[in-house]
Design a protein around this motif. Structure first.
Motif, PDB file in Angstrom:
ATOM      1  N   TYR A   1      69.647  91.023 -76.810  1.00 16.99           N
ATOM      2  CA  TYR A   1      70.955  91.112 -77.457  1.00 16.99           C
ATOM      3  C   TYR A   1      71.931  91.825 -76.527  1.00 16.99           C
ATOM      4  O   TYR A   1      71.650  92.906 -76.029  1.00 16.99           O
ATOM      5  CB  TYR A   1      70.838  91.889 -78.774  1.00 16.99           C
ATOM      6  CG  TYR A   1      72.131  91.980 -79.544  1.00 16.99           C
ATOM      7  CD1 TYR A   1      72.599  90.897 -80.285  1.00 16.99           C
ATOM      8  CD2 TYR A   1      72.886  93.145 -79.529  1.00 16.99           C
ATOM      9  CE1 TYR A   1      73.791  90.977 -80.987  1.00 16.99           C
ATOM     10  CE2 TYR A   1      74.081  93.235 -80.234  1.00 16.99           C
ATOM     11  CZ  TYR A   1      74.526  92.144 -80.958  1.00 16.99           C
ATOM     12  OH  TYR A   1      75.703  92.227 -81.654  1.00 16.99           O
ATOM     13  N   HIS A   2      73.084  91.201 -76.283  1.00 20.02           N
ATOM     14  CA  HIS A   2      74.073  91.785 -75.377  1.00 20.02           C
ATOM     15  C   HIS A   2      74.915  92.834 -76.092  1.00 20.02           C
ATOM     16  O   HIS A   2      75.420  92.599 -77.193  1.00 20.02           O
ATOM     17  CB  HIS A   2      74.974  90.695 -74.796  1.00 20.02           C
ATOM     18  CG  HIS A   2      74.321  89.940 -73.686  1.00 20.02           C
ATOM     19  ND1 HIS A   2      75.017  89.340 -72.669  1.00 20.02           N
ATOM     20  CD2 HIS A   2      73.016  89.718 -73.404  1.00 20.02           C
ATOM     21  CE1 HIS A   2      74.183  88.766 -71.828  1.00 20.02           C
ATOM     22  NE2 HIS A   2      72.963  88.980 -72.267  1.00 20.02           N
ATOM     23  N   THR A   3      75.082  93.954 -75.464  1.00 21.74           N
ATOM     24  CA  THR A   3      75.834  95.053 -76.066  1.00 21.74           C
ATOM     25  C   THR A   3      77.208  95.234 -75.436  1.00 21.74           C
ATOM     26  O   THR A   3      77.986  96.073 -75.874  1.00 21.74           O
ATOM     27  CB  THR A   3      75.046  96.364 -75.932  1.00 21.74           C
ATOM     28  OG1 THR A   3      74.784  96.609 -74.538  1.00 21.74           O
ATOM     29  CG2 THR A   3      73.725  96.276 -76.693  1.00 21.74           C
ATOM     30  N   LYS A   4      77.497  94.455 -74.369  1.00 23.94           N
ATOM     31  CA  LYS A   4      78.805  94.559 -73.720  1.00 23.94           C
ATOM     32  C   LYS A   4      79.188  93.226 -73.110  1.00 23.94           C
ATOM     33  O   LYS A   4      78.346  92.333 -72.947  1.00 23.94           O
ATOM     34  CB  LYS A   4      78.792  95.643 -72.639  1.00 23.94           C
ATOM     35  CG  LYS A   4      77.843  95.345 -71.487  1.00 23.94           C
ATOM     36  CD  LYS A   4      77.946  96.416 -70.402  1.00 23.94           C
ATOM     37  CE  LYS A   4      77.034  96.056 -69.222  1.00 23.94           C
ATOM     38  NZ  LYS A   4      77.165  97.022 -68.115  1.00 23.94           N
ATOM     39  N   VAL A   5      80.461  93.091 -72.754  1.00 25.20           N
ATOM     40  CA  VAL A   5      80.960  91.862 -72.139  1.00 25.20           C
ATOM     41  C   VAL A   5      80.845  91.985 -70.622  1.00 25.20           C
ATOM     42  O   VAL A   5      81.295  92.971 -70.030  1.00 25.20           O
ATOM     43  CB  VAL A   5      82.430  91.604 -72.525  1.00 25.20           C
ATOM     44  CG1 VAL A   5      82.966  90.375 -71.798  1.00 25.20           C
ATOM     45  CG2 VAL A   5      82.545  91.428 -74.030  1.00 25.20           C
ATOM     46  N   ASP A   6      80.208  90.993 -70.003  1.00 22.66           N
ATOM     47  CA  ASP A   6      80.089  90.950 -68.544  1.00 22.66           C
ATOM     48  C   ASP A   6      80.886  89.762 -68.015  1.00 22.66           C
ATOM     49  O   ASP A   6      80.893  88.684 -68.623  1.00 22.66           O
ATOM     50  CB  ASP A   6      78.620  90.799 -68.118  1.00 22.66           C
ATOM     51  CG  ASP A   6      77.787  92.009 -68.494  1.00 22.66           C
ATOM     52  OD1 ASP A   6      78.303  93.130 -68.335  1.00 22.66           O
ATOM     53  OD2 ASP A   6      76.642  91.830 -68.955  1.00 22.66           O
TER      54      ASP A   6
END
Length: 235
Positions: A57-62
């Motif tokens: 699960y991604h916790t930030k925008v890359d």
């Protein structure tokens, strides 16, 4: 089949102007959506639904900072994106369905030519499954199971050969459409290239199936544009 119906109805509806036809396709979408949800819920309740792979699960925008994001054959190779995984998984599933159906149709067909055609489709599906599965395996992701073991050892067909050929034509058409969508959403060059190459193989298989239908007088001619040259000859 409901997945294919949703994709087809969804593609047709935005291109319709007549109100009654729009209402018809809207009702088709609604009823197919309901059937899809019922089918999925039933599979889940029986523990038969094959779930797609899980990713962190991604916790930030890359943001993408290097052109190597598109690389596939040479240089730095990034992990598959969630969208790429989704399409690889879905196309393995659809090919697994095609593999099982062609296996069954091939063994019950009384026509040597149609039986040979079904066996060819089985080989194509197996090949495509292996290619897509390698992409998932390299990422340590699970590969969905096939359903060949569900095909019974019978030689008496419950369907006409015309219906069997129509079903395979429908699956081939859906397969090409699935590959086309996957091409547009797969940024890694090696993955997109596989879809492009394999699409040609499915198109050739579908064309050969159409020729079999024409030979047997099974293919209905769809509505078409007026032949102006033919009209002028009648003057």
């Amino acid at each position: 089949m409901t997945k294919g119906g949703l994709a087809t109805y969804g593609a047709v509806l935005p291109n319709i102007a007549r109100k009654d036809i729009r209402e018809f396709y809207s009702s088709c979408l609604a009823s197919t959506t309901e059937l899809y949800n019922e089918t999925t819920s039933l599979l889940l309740s029986k523990g038969l639904e094959i779930r797609p792979p899980y990713i962190p699960y991604h916790t930030k925008v890359d943001f993408i900072e290097k052109q190597s994001f598109l690389a596939g054959w040479l240089g730095e190779q990034r992990p598959l994106t969630g969208t790429e995984i989704m399409h690889l998984f879905a196309n393995i599933q659809t090919n697994s369905l095609g593999k099982a159906i062609t296996l069954g149709f091939g063994q019950v067909s009384k026509s040597p030519k149609i039986s040979k055609y079904m066996n060819r489709g089985n080989e194509i599906s197996s090949k495509h499954i292996d290619i897509f599965a390698k992409h998932l395996s390299r990422e340590d992701l699970p590969v969905p199971m096939t359903w060949d073991h569900e095909v019974e050892n019978i030689t008496t067909s419950p369907f006409s050969e015309k219906l069997m050929m129509f079903q395979i034509g429908l699956l081939s058409s859906a397969g090409v459409g699935n590959y086309g969508v996957a091409i547009s959403l797969s940024k890694r060059r090696d993955v997109a290239a596989d879809y492009i190459r394999l699409s040609g193989e499915v198109l050739q298989f579908a064309e050969d199936g159409i020729n079999i239908n024409i030979e047997n007088g099974w293919l209905e001619r769809p509505p078409h544009a007026a032949d102006r040259d033919e009209i002028n000859k009648l003057k």
